[in-house]
Each structure stands twice: as structure tokens, then as C-alpha cells.
Design an enzyme around this catalytic site. Structure first.
Site, PDB file in Angstrom:
ATOM      1  N   ASN A  98      17.227 -17.996 -26.242  1.00  0.00           N
ATOM      2  CA  ASN A  98      17.930 -19.073 -25.542  1.00  0.00           C
ATOM      3  C   ASN A  98      17.947 -20.361 -26.360  1.00  0.00           C
ATOM      4  O   ASN A  98      17.435 -21.404 -25.940  1.00  0.00           O
ATOM      5  CB  ASN A  98      17.289 -19.320 -24.173  1.00  0.00           C
ATOM      6  CG  ASN A  98      17.518 -18.162 -23.221  1.00  0.00           C
ATOM      7  OD1 ASN A  98      18.187 -17.198 -23.566  1.00  0.00           O
ATOM      8  ND2 ASN A  98      16.965 -18.252 -22.034  1.00  0.00           N
ATOM      9  N   HIS A 120      26.051 -14.643 -16.971  1.00  0.00           N
ATOM     10  CA  HIS A 120      24.591 -14.616 -16.873  1.00  0.00           C
ATOM     11  C   HIS A 120      24.167 -14.426 -15.419  1.00  0.00           C
ATOM     12  O   HIS A 120      24.890 -14.773 -14.481  1.00  0.00           O
ATOM     13  CB  HIS A 120      23.998 -15.918 -17.429  1.00  0.00           C
ATOM     14  CG  HIS A 120      22.536 -15.840 -17.689  1.00  0.00           C
ATOM     15  ND1 HIS A 120      21.587 -16.149 -16.739  1.00  0.00           N
ATOM     16  CD2 HIS A 120      21.838 -15.459 -18.802  1.00  0.00           C
ATOM     17  CE1 HIS A 120      20.382 -15.977 -17.248  1.00  0.00           C
ATOM     18  NE2 HIS A 120      20.506 -15.553 -18.494  1.00  0.00           N
ATOM     19  N   TYR A 128      13.015 -18.064 -29.503  1.00  0.00           N
ATOM     20  CA  TYR A 128      13.529 -17.511 -28.251  1.00  0.00           C
ATOM     21  C   TYR A 128      15.047 -17.417 -28.323  1.00  0.00           C
ATOM     22  O   TYR A 128      15.722 -18.273 -28.884  1.00  0.00           O
ATOM     23  CB  TYR A 128      13.081 -18.414 -27.102  1.00  0.00           C
ATOM     24  CG  TYR A 128      13.243 -17.816 -25.729  1.00  0.00           C
ATOM     25  CD1 TYR A 128      13.158 -16.445 -25.505  1.00  0.00           C
ATOM     26  CD2 TYR A 128      13.456 -18.646 -24.617  1.00  0.00           C
ATOM     27  CE1 TYR A 128      13.291 -15.917 -24.237  1.00  0.00           C
ATOM     28  CE2 TYR A 128      13.587 -18.131 -23.348  1.00  0.00           C
ATOM     29  CZ  TYR A 128      13.509 -16.759 -23.159  1.00  0.00           C
ATOM     30  OH  TYR A 128      13.649 -16.242 -21.897  1.00  0.00           O
ATOM     31  N   SER A 182      20.964 -13.126 -21.273  1.00  0.00           N
ATOM     32  CA  SER A 182      21.722 -13.690 -22.393  1.00  0.00           C
ATOM     33  C   SER A 182      21.837 -12.738 -23.579  1.00  0.00           C
ATOM     34  O   SER A 182      22.835 -12.753 -24.294  1.00  0.00           O
ATOM     35  CB  SER A 182      21.084 -15.012 -22.843  1.00  0.00           C
ATOM     36  OG  SER A 182      19.720 -14.825 -23.178  1.00  0.00           O
ATOM     37  N   GLU A 235       8.702 -17.712 -18.573  1.00  0.00           N
ATOM     38  CA  GLU A 235       8.832 -19.123 -18.908  1.00  0.00           C
ATOM     39  C   GLU A 235       8.168 -20.057 -17.893  1.00  0.00           C
ATOM     40  O   GLU A 235       8.185 -21.271 -18.081  1.00  0.00           O
ATOM     41  CB  GLU A 235      10.323 -19.510 -18.992  1.00  0.00           C
ATOM     42  CG  GLU A 235      11.098 -18.806 -20.085  1.00  0.00           C
ATOM     43  CD  GLU A 235      12.585 -19.158 -20.040  1.00  0.00           C
ATOM     44  OE1 GLU A 235      12.921 -20.277 -19.605  1.00  0.00           O
ATOM     45  OE2 GLU A 235      13.402 -18.323 -20.423  1.00  0.00           O
ATOM     46  N   CYS A 272       0.840  -1.198   0.000  1.00  0.00           N
ATOM     47  CA  CYS A 272       0.000   0.000   0.000  1.00  0.00           C
ATOM     48  C   CYS A 272       0.877   1.252   0.000  1.00  0.00           C
ATOM     49  O   CYS A 272       1.951   1.274   0.606  1.00  0.00           O
ATOM     50  CB  CYS A 272      -0.917   0.019   1.215  1.00  0.00           C
ATOM     51  SG  CYS A 272      -2.031  -1.401   1.298  1.00  0.00           S
TER      52      CYS A 272
END
Length: 731
Positions: free
Chosen positions: A391, A280, A389, A306, A512, A133
Site C-alpha cells: 500500500n 477494493h 508494504y 490491493s 495494521e 465451541c
């Protein structure tokens, strides 16, 4: 992605089936607190007649209330003990819907704030705070001897006190099953929309209600003698330091403050050999802890998702780095190698952190005959565009691009990529892959967008409306057999536990994750309490919420459920520590930021809290939080849900990084197995795999820069057999 999700959630909150709109109110004469979902409902017309005859005004029932509210509401026509909550809620909705002007609604809230009794100081404590809040809100909940819920609330904001008065008026005195039957969507019908800064206060409407439901569940479970869920492991960050709760959290925290000798050793060798590091977010905490500390002394260290890794490697090469070490899985090092070659840095060496293959379940799913069969089907349905994608391997991108014109995407730009493609190419078919959960979540998101108004859809993409979104849905396809092993395991058990224990926390989820986790985070997003997107989206969301708490400069406890790989915690903690330690946060307020790791019980050690004599408690204000048994061996994957770390990413160790760095350049012969692969083979059309595999990435870069698909890609889609798939140069 983030704006599309926000608008879709706003629309879905109004148009989804709800307790009010499509499931008319239950009028129960059964005092039994056991909930029976098969009780008959009134239909809308009957409900309307009932309300018009029965409701003169509404008041919380019964002299046993701990906090009878003075009110203009009263309830006079029902003589038997009935479930009054639906009647009260309907009356409240009718009242606010009758006030079309924003100023009138605001004045009504301010009036109601004067009717709400103040809580004593003994109740305005941290354990009663409502999270999320804008103002401070306190909520007390009890279950009385008649099995009725009793609520009291207060706030340091007059507008928020008005919200609290309305909610307490509706829910105080209701049976637990009535409180739990209402959904947040039902409150959307309340016409209390405010403008400017005050709009954020409307989230209070939902967040106080969610806290009411959470406390109701806990009180019912306690009365029924049910064993409560054990909390997930977590890390608590304050301006004074870090506290781990649970052995898994301890494993994550252990390396956040690394050995300075290791940091010094790494920095010295990087400077001497002119080595850059791209890593990464999902790295092992030991590695990330050292890298984060080393960044202060060597600028060519970068931790990111990536997509950015290869771009950063090019910048490092331009700055004079002679070698790039890649801490990630193999497709990441392949991309770095290819992009450096495209940029003219063929002499810059690229090295992985293992002599063995560092795989990725998602990339592997796209390198199968099944995925190629999926694309073969796409090639027979022109015009078709393959949205792949990021990846995935360079080899997969190359073979895919020769079958179907292909553009790369990330979890941040996939929605806009698809919308722009449909806008540019009439009657297009889109084939997304390989992540099945992301594909399903994207489809669900577009279904929600289809329920929005044309004006709202235009805010997401100016060339789309309801008709265009509906027309694209049958032509949007996704691969159904590809998952990331990390996100795959955020399953039912974890979602159930989050619902029970963390429904009032900030929920984060990578795009994902499976549908249950996706829906949970999307619901939280509606009320400003969640984010669904990329790792960067998650990090930015947490930083924004922490900064807002610092700007308020009051004591606060922010709890974030981390719905992605636990390696993210290093970057999160570093960012939070930086914010808490900044000049702007030098006030007297105490801000506690808790990062929760949702891990399945299958991965937890079996010792109980009560049986361990060594367990301590963490105190947040007046709240004592037990340190719980954590995850066995510092890991957290199970078949029932909640995978806390990626085993492939953990192949990137600090010892490997130091080994590679020390042996360069003279020991290169000993590092042959560590070199990133440079593709020498060719595609079926006799072209370089590196050149063709880079082209979908370059198409994406064009889209990110120009906000439209490149003309070359559009031509490839419209004329798929024209043989114009030529390599592009890196600008």
C-alpha cells in the site's frame, strides 16, 4: 502469516508469564469483594507445601451452591473461609499432568461428564449458549448473597460435559475477583491435549472460561449499579434476510440490496463499452452493493485487496476489455496502469473515480523526507533489504529501490518474506515500512516465535530455529511514523469495550491495527476465536466458521467483531448469504451471523435507548437485542478509537463510476483529470519510475511462486552498488 500466528500463539500460551507459573496463588482471608492486586502471594515452593498438606481433594464449597457437584474432590484442611480457587486449579492441573496417555485423559473427562448434573430445558436456551465451541454448551452464572459466583453448565457432548464439570468444580463458589484474576494462559498447563477432531474441543476449555469471566464482570457491574456499555452497531445475517442494529449498521445495510435499475444501467454501459472494474474491499456500501449484483451479468467486475487488483486488470485486458476503471486510492490505479504497461496493454485506458487526488495516509507517510532518511540510514548498514508494504505509491517504490534493494509485501506474506530473506542472506538487516503498527506487531510476533521449540519453528519455516530467530530480532527494523487512519483509530476505548462485551465473540483484526487490538485478537486466536492478517484472511476465517456451524446443523449465533474497515461488510455479507442459502444449509437449524462494527462512542449519536420511542428489538431465539443509536451521519471515526470507514475510499462514488463509464470513449477529453497517472519522469539514476517501481512487485511475485527470493534481488542486497538494478519484464 496465518500458520505463523497459530504456532506462535500455541507456544506463547505455555511460555508466557501466568497466574500459575510466575504469580503464585493468592490465599485471601478478606471477604471484601473489592479486588486488591497488591495482596501478597505465596511463592512457588510455599504454594507446593501448602497444597501437599491442605489438599486431599476438592469440592465446590458451601451448602448455598445452586448446584453442589458430586465429586472425588474434597477440601478438608482449610478451616477458615479462604479463596479456594487457586488450590482447586492447582489440583486439577496436577491431576491431568499425571495422566501422560491421551486415552487416560479422555476416559477421565468421560468419567467427569457422568458427574455433571444436566441443566433443565428452561436453562438450555440461546441466552446461555457459549460461542465458539464445537458442541453446544450452555452456561448459567449468578452472584449469590455472599458475593460468590455460582456456575452451572451443560453440553450435548460427553467430552465437553467433562470439560464443563472440571471448570464448574474449580470456579463455582469463588469470589468474583478470583475468577477474574485467572488468565487463559493458566489453563494451558492442563495436560488435556487431544488428537484429531477432538482437539477442537479443547477450545471449549478456554471459551467456557472466557464466558464465565464475561458474565462475572456483568454481574458485578450490575450489583454495583454501574451503567453497562452500550453495544456496538451490528448487522445480523440469516438465511431469511438481514437485520441492522444501529444507524451505522443501517447505513451499511441500506445498499446491500441495491436498486435494480442502477444495476441494469451499469451492466449495459459496461457491456457496450467493454469496461472492466477492479475495486477494493473498502468501497462505499452503495457502490459495493451495485457491483456485487452486477457481477451476475458481467464477469469483468472484481472486488479484492490491493494486490490482486492489478493482476485482475491484466486478465480483463486479455479478455478484451478496452478500459479499466479502478475504485480505490491513487496508488492502486497507478499500479494498475504500470502493470498493464508492463504486460503490453498500453492502449487499455485506466480511469480513477475522481478528478481530485484520492490519497492514502499510509502511502503518504512513505512519500516524505523522513521515510527517505530512514532508508538512507538503511543504505549505510549493508547487507540491507527494504521490505515495503504493497500500500504505497509506485514512485515511492522506485525511489526506495534505488536507495536500498526492495521487495514488496502484503499483510499475508510479510512474515514468510522476512523469514526467507534471513534464511537466504547471512547477517541481513531488514528495514520494514511504512506501517508502524504492522512493524510493531511483526516484531512482537517474532518475539513469540523465539520462545517456541525448534520443532515448532521448523513448521513455520524449515530453515529456522530458536537461535536464528533470536539472532534476527536485533536486525529487524521498522519505520515508526506511518499509520493507516482507519486502523490507527482502533484505540484504547474500543479495546476496553470489546474486552467487556465481546470477549467471547470471534475477533478479527487487520495486521495494521494498534498493539492493543492486535494482542486482543491474538489472544482470541489461541482458542480458535480470532484471526489476525489481511482482508482476505479475515473473510476466509468468517466463511470457515460459518461453514463449520452449518456442518453441525444446530441452532447457533456467531458473532464477529470486524477489526478493519467497514467496507469489508459487503463481501462478508455476500459470502455468508451464499453459504446460508446453499444446499448444504437447507436443514432446520437457525444460524444467526452477527457482524459487529467496533466504533468509538465519540462517533455515536447521543440519544439513549430508553429515550427513543422509535427503537425496536431484534429477537435471536429467546434473546432480545435492542436496536441501538448508531453513528452520526453513517460514519465512525474518532480520536478515541474505532474508525469504521476510510474517507479516501468513499471518494469512489456510484455517480462517478457511471459518469466515467458513459463518457467513454468519445468523452475522454473531459476525463483527463480521471486518468490514472503514467509516470514519464525518471529516477535519480535516469531510469523509468514505472520500470523501477514495478521491480519490487515482481520480486514479490517471484517469491510467491518459488518460495525464495529471486537471485537478482539477492545479488542486489549483497552487492548494493554494482549498478545491476535493471528493469524486469512481466511474465
Amino acid at each position: 502469516m496465518d500458520s505463523a500466528v497459530s504456532l506462535a500463539m500455541k507456544s506463547a500460551s505455555v511460555s508466557s508469564s501466568s497466574f500459575l507459573a510466575n504469580s503464585p496463588f493468592l490465599i485471601s482471608k478478606n471477604k471484601n469483594p473489592n479486588f486488591n492486586s497488591k495482596k501478597p502471594f505465596l511463592n512457588p515452593r510455599e504454594a507446593s507445601r501448602f497444597f501437599s498438606k491442605s489438599l486431599i481433594s476438592l469440592q465446590s464449597p458451601g451448602p448455598t451452591s445452586q448446584n453442589p457437584l458430586p465429586s472425588s474432590f474434597s477440601y478438608s484442611a482449610v478451616t477458615e473461609t479462604t479463596d479456594l480457587l487457586p488450590c482447586k486449579l492447582h489440583q486439577l492441573i496436577s491431576e491431568f499432568q499425571s495422566l501422560p496417555e491421551q486415552l487416560d485423559r479422555l476416559n477421565r473427562l468421560l468419567h467427569y461428564s457422568t458427574l455433571l448434573p444436566h441443566l433443565p430445558d428452561s436453562s438450555r436456551v440461546d441466552s446461555n449458549r457459549v460461542m465458539g465451541c464445537t458442541a453446544r454448551v450452555w452456561l448459567e452464572a449468578t452472584l449469590d448473597q455472599d458475593n460468590k459466583m455460582r456456575f452451572r453448565a451443560d453440553s450435548d457432548s460427553e467430552i465437553t460435559r467433562g470439560f464443563c464439570y472440571c471448570l464448574v468444580s474449580v470456579f463455582d463458589g469463588a469470589a468474583p475477583e478470583e475468577v477474574l484474576r485467572v488468565k487463559t494462559e493458566d489453563l494451558a498447563a492442563l495436560n488435556v491435549s487431544l488428537v484429531g477432531r477432538e482437539r477442537s474441543r479443547v477450545n471449549t476449555w478456554h471459551n467456557v472460561f472466557v464466558s464465565m469471566q464475561k458474565r462475572t464482570k456483568a454481574l458485578v457491574a450490575e450489583r454495583q449499579g454501574q451503567k453497562p456499555f452500550e453495544p456496538f452497531p451490528s448487522l445480523i445475517v440469516t438465511k431469511h434476510g438481514l437485520q441492522a442494529k444501529g444507524s451505522y449498521a443501517e447505513a451499511q445495510a441500506r445498499y446491500l440490496f441495491p436498486d435494480e435499475s442502477k444495476v441494469e444501467e451499469l451492466v449495459n454501459v459496461l457491456k457496450e463499452k467493454k469496461i472492466g472494474i477492479v475495486a477494493h474491499f473498502y468501497m462505499d456500501p452503495e457502490v459495493q452493493g451495485v457491483l456485487t449484483a452486477a457481477q451476475k451479468y458481467w464477469p469483468h467486475i472484481y472486488i479484492s485487496d490491493s494486490l490482486v487488483m492489478a493482476d485482475t486488470a491484466v486478465k480483463m485486458a486479455k479478455a478484451g476489455c478496452q478500459f479499466i476503471t479502478v475504485l480505490g486510492v491513487d496508488f492502486m490505479s497507478e499500479n494498475v496502469r504500470a502493470i498493464l504497461d508492463q504486460a503490453g496493454f498500453q492502449d487499455v485506458g485506466v480511469y480513477r473515480m475522481s478528478g481530485e487526488r484520492i490519497g492514502c495516509s499510509l502511502a503518504d507517510a512513505a512519500a516524505t523526507p523522513a521515510y527517505m532518511n530512514y532508508l538512507e540510514a538503511a543504505s549505510t548498514n549493508p547487507p540491507s533489504l527494504h521490505v515495503i508494504y504493497i500500500n504505497t505509491s509506485l514512485e515511492t517504490k522506485a525511489y526506495a529501490h534505488e536507495l536500498v534493494p526492495t521487495i514488496t509485501c502484503t499483510s499475508s506474506n510479510v512474515v514468510q518474506t522476512i523469514l526467507q530473506a534471513f534464511a537466504q542472506i547471512p547477517d541481513l538487516n531488514i528495514w520494514y515500512g511504512p506501517d508502524s503498527y504492522m512493524g510493531a506487531n511483526i516484531t512482537e510476533l517474532f518475539q513469540q516465535i523465539a520462545m517456541m521449540s525448534d520443532e515448532e519453528i521448523a513448521e513455520i519455516h524449515p530453515k529456522h530455529n530458536k537461535d536464528s530467530i533470536k539472532s534476527l530480532l536485533p536486525r529487524l527494523h521498522y519505520y515508526q511514523d506511518g499509520t493507516c487512519i482507519v486502523h490507527h483509530l482502533f484505540g484504547h476505548e474500543v479495546v476496553e469495550k470489546i474486552n467487556e462485551m465481546y470477549c467471547d465473540a470471534f475477533l478479527t483484526a487487520h495486521l495494521e491495527v494498534p498493539g492493543e487490538m492486535f494482542s486482543l485478537a491474538m489472544e482470541a486466536k489461541k482458542r480458535g476465536m480470532g484471526v489476525v492478517g489481511s482482508t482476505k484472511n479475515i473473510l476466509d476465517f468468517i466463511k470457515e466458521r460459518v461453514q463449520e456451524a452449518l456442518d453441525r446443523d444446530v441452532d447457533d449465533h456467531l458473532q464477529f467483531v470486524l477489526g478493519t474497515e467497514s467496507g469489508m461488510v459487503t463481501s462478508i455479507v455476500a459470502a455468508v448469504c451464499n453459504l446460508l442459502g446453499s444446499a448444504k444449509s437447507s436443514g432446520n437449524s437457525k444460524i444467526y451471523v452477527e457482524i459487529v462494527f467496533p466504533v468509538s462512542s465519540d462517533s455515536m449519536t447521543k440519544s439513549s435507548i430508553s429515550s427513543s420511542s422509535n427503537l425496536k428489538s431484534v429477537t435471536l431465539g429467546d434473546v432480545a437485542l435492542p436496536v441501538i443509536p448508531g453513528v452520526a451521519s453513517g460514519e465512525g471515526c474518532s480520536t478515541n478509537g474505532g474508525c469504521a470507514s476510510c474517507p479516501y475510499m468513499k471518494m469512489n462514488s456510484l455517480s462517478s463510476l457511471l459518469k466515467v463509464s458513459h463518457q467513454l470513449p468519445h468523452g475522454k477529453n473531459n476525463l483527463k483529470a480521471y486518468e490514472a497517472e503514467r509516470f514519464k519522469s525518471q529516477t535519480l539514476q535516469g531510469k523509468s519510475i514505472a520500470d523501477v517501481g514495478c521491480e519490487p512487485i515482481l520480486h514479490m511475485r517471484h517469491f510467491q511462486a518459488k518460495k525464495e527470493l529471486p537471485e537478482k534481488l539477492v545479488n542486489q542486497v549483497i552487492h548494493p552498488h554494482s549498478g545491476n538494478c535493471k528493469s524486469m519484464s512481466l511474465s
